[in-house]
Design a protein around this motif. Structure first.
Motif, PDB file in Angstrom:
ATOM      1  N   ASP A  31       0.854  -1.178   0.000  1.00 39.14           N
ATOM      2  CA  ASP A  31       0.000   0.000   0.000  1.00 39.14           C
ATOM      3  C   ASP A  31       0.899   1.239   0.000  1.00 39.14           C
ATOM      4  OD1 ASP A  31      -1.474   2.108   2.103  1.00 39.14           O
ATOM      5  OD2 ASP A  31      -2.780   1.231   0.543  1.00 39.14           O
ATOM      6  N   GLN A  32       0.713   2.108  -1.000  1.00 38.19           N
ATOM      7  CA  GLN A  32       1.598   3.258  -1.161  1.00 38.19           C
ATOM      8  C   GLN A  32       1.566   4.183   0.049  1.00 38.19           C
ATOM      9  OE1 GLN A  32       1.201   5.422  -4.824  1.00 38.19           O
ATOM     10  NE2 GLN A  32       2.571   7.054  -4.148  1.00 38.19           N
ATOM     11  N   GLN A  33       0.385   4.474   0.584  1.00 38.46           N
ATOM     12  CA  GLN A  33       0.296   5.366   1.739  1.00 38.46           C
ATOM     13  C   GLN A  33       0.984   4.764   2.958  1.00 38.46           C
ATOM     14  OE1 GLN A  33      -3.905   6.061   1.993  1.00 38.46           O
ATOM     15  NE2 GLN A  33      -3.792   7.931   0.742  1.00 38.46           N
ATOM     16  N   ALA A  34       0.850   3.466   3.155  1.00 35.24           N
ATOM     17  CA  ALA A  34       1.504   2.808   4.291  1.00 35.24           C
ATOM     18  C   ALA A  34       3.019   2.868   4.143  1.00 35.24           C
ATOM     19  CB  ALA A  34       1.032   1.359   4.402  1.00 35.24           C
ATOM     20  N   VAL A  35       3.517   2.685   2.937  1.00 35.81           N
ATOM     21  CA  VAL A  35       4.963   2.750   2.698  1.00 35.81           C
ATOM     22  C   VAL A  35       5.467   4.171   2.900  1.00 35.81           C
ATOM     23  CG1 VAL A  35       6.768   2.502   0.946  1.00 35.81           C
ATOM     24  CG2 VAL A  35       5.013   0.740   1.174  1.00 35.81           C
ATOM     25  N   GLU A  36       4.720   5.172   2.448  1.00 37.31           N
ATOM     26  CA  GLU A  36       5.124   6.566   2.646  1.00 37.31           C
ATOM     27  C   GLU A  36       5.162   6.925   4.122  1.00 37.31           C
ATOM     28  OE1 GLU A  36       2.470   8.784   0.131  1.00 37.31           O
ATOM     29  OE2 GLU A  36       3.578   8.233  -1.686  1.00 37.31           O
ATOM     30  N   ARG A  37       4.173   6.430   4.900  1.00 37.48           N
ATOM     31  CA  ARG A  37       4.201   6.649   6.359  1.00 37.48           C
ATOM     32  C   ARG A  37       5.427   5.980   6.974  1.00 37.48           C
ATOM     33  NH1 ARG A  37      -1.296   5.795   5.873  1.00 37.48           N
ATOM     34  NH2 ARG A  37      -1.087   3.616   6.483  1.00 37.48           N
ATOM     35  N   PHE A  38       5.687   4.738   6.558  1.00 37.29           N
ATOM     36  CA  PHE A  38       6.863   4.021   7.051  1.00 37.29           C
ATOM     37  C   PHE A  38       8.135   4.811   6.746  1.00 37.29           C
ATOM     38  CE2 PHE A  38      10.439   1.505   5.429  1.00 37.29           C
ATOM     39  CZ  PHE A  38      10.899   0.958   6.617  1.00 37.29           C
ATOM     40  N   TRP A  39       8.254   5.291   5.517  1.00 37.92           N
ATOM     41  CA  TRP A  39       9.470   5.998   5.112  1.00 37.92           C
ATOM     42  C   TRP A  39       9.660   7.277   5.923  1.00 37.92           C
ATOM     43  CZ3 TRP A  39      13.950   5.118   3.558  1.00 37.92           C
ATOM     44  CH2 TRP A  39      14.768   6.103   3.025  1.00 37.92           C
ATOM     45  N   ALA A  40       8.587   7.998   6.182  1.00 34.47           N
ATOM     46  CA  ALA A  40       8.679   9.225   6.985  1.00 34.47           C
ATOM     47  C   ALA A  40       9.160   8.913   8.402  1.00 34.47           C
ATOM     48  CB  ALA A  40       7.331   9.936   7.012  1.00 34.47           C
ATOM     49  N   VAL A  41       8.599   7.869   9.011  1.00 35.14           N
ATOM     50  CA  VAL A  41       9.010   7.467  10.360  1.00 35.14           C
ATOM     51  C   VAL A  41      10.454   6.958  10.343  1.00 35.14           C
ATOM     52  CG1 VAL A  41       8.566   5.808  12.217  1.00 35.14           C
ATOM     53  CG2 VAL A  41       6.665   7.006  11.142  1.00 35.14           C
ATOM     54  N   HIS A  42      10.797   6.220   9.307  1.00 32.79           N
ATOM     55  CA  HIS A  42      12.166   5.685   9.183  1.00 32.79           C
ATOM     56  C   HIS A  42      13.179   6.826   9.082  1.00 32.79           C
ATOM     57  CE1 HIS A  42      15.410   3.020   8.047  1.00 32.79           C
ATOM     58  NE2 HIS A  42      15.646   3.794   7.005  1.00 32.79           N
ATOM     59  N   GLN A  43      12.884   7.831   8.268  1.00 30.65           N
ATOM     60  CA  GLN A  43      13.801   8.961   8.131  1.00 30.65           C
ATOM     61  C   GLN A  43      13.968   9.694   9.449  1.00 30.65           C
ATOM     62  OE1 GLN A  43      11.845  10.876   4.749  1.00 30.65           O
ATOM     63  NE2 GLN A  43      13.772  10.673   3.636  1.00 30.65           N
ATOM     64  N   GLU A  44      12.887   9.858  10.182  1.00 28.92           N
ATOM     65  CA  GLU A  44      12.963  10.504  11.494  1.00 28.92           C
ATOM     66  C   GLU A  44      13.843   9.707  12.447  1.00 28.92           C
ATOM     67  OE1 GLU A  44      10.742  12.761  13.614  1.00 28.92           O
ATOM     68  OE2 GLU A  44      10.289  13.949  11.840  1.00 28.92           O
ATOM     69  N   GLY A  45      13.601   8.405  12.503  1.00 18.81           N
ATOM     70  CA  GLY A  45      14.310   7.549  13.450  1.00 18.81           C
ATOM     71  C   GLY A  45      15.776   7.375  13.121  1.00 18.81           C
ATOM     72  N   VAL A  46      16.093   7.283  11.850  1.00 19.84           N
ATOM     73  CA  VAL A  46      17.474   7.042  11.440  1.00 19.84           C
ATOM     74  C   VAL A  46      18.228   8.341  11.288  1.00 19.84           C
ATOM     75  CG1 VAL A  46      18.907   6.089   9.592  1.00 19.84           C
ATOM     76  CG2 VAL A  46      16.879   4.883  10.329  1.00 19.84           C
ATOM     77  N   GLY A  47      17.546   9.396  10.947  1.00 19.24           N
ATOM     78  CA  GLY A  47      18.225  10.658  10.720  1.00 19.24           C
ATOM     79  C   GLY A  47      18.985  10.624   9.411  1.00 19.24           C
TER      80      GLY A  47
END
Length: 146
Positions: A31-47
């Motif tokens: 699901d594109q929206q779920a992946v985009e949410r994941f990517w946003a959280v991933h970028q925040e967490g990983v920096g």
């Protein structure tokens, strides 16, 4: 994507990669929206601002103390075993990876990496020893200003 999906259960639920929606001809779709949410959280967490293009710390390889994934205790022990074999034999001998795999189990790939790391450590030891021997065998030279 495949790596994040495979390792999703190692992450806390809020940082977990979304489940696939369907697989067609061995290709996973999400699901594109779920992946985009994941990517946003991933970028925040990983920096990701600190990371290179590949998403890894630049200049550091995986598993090295300088960056990447932490080195497992199993790998540390494998490197020490391989280093002991190199010291005993006086250097690398062909077939070392196969011998270590048979003797200690595990995958050949694990022992290949351990032997590679051990060879680098062994070469550094030899370099340090030869530098110490050179400096001990050369008398102090008078300086030009004396």
């Amino acid at each position: 994507m495949a790596r994040w999906y495979a390792l999703r259960h190692e992450q806390p639920p809020e940082r977990r990669h979304p489940d696939r929606v369907i697989a067609v001809d061995r290709v996973d779709y999400y699901d594109q929206q779920a992946v985009e949410r994941f990517w946003a959280v991933h970028q925040e967490g990983v920096g990701t601002g600190r990371l290179g293009v590949s998403g890894r710390k630049s200049g550091a390889g995986h598993g090295e103390a300088r960056g990447g994934r932490p080195v497992s205790q199993e790998r540390v022990e494998a490197v020490e075993i391989a280093l002991g074999e190199l010291r005993r034999a006086g250097g690398y001998e062909r077939g070392l990876v196969a011998r270590l795999t048979r003797a200690h189990g595990g995958g050949a790939w694990m022992w290949e990496r351990a032997v590679t790391d051990a060879r680098a450590k062994y070469a550094a030891e030899l370099g340090a020893d030869s530098e110490a021997q050179q400096s001990a065998s050369q008398p102090d030279k008078p300086r030009a200003d004396q």
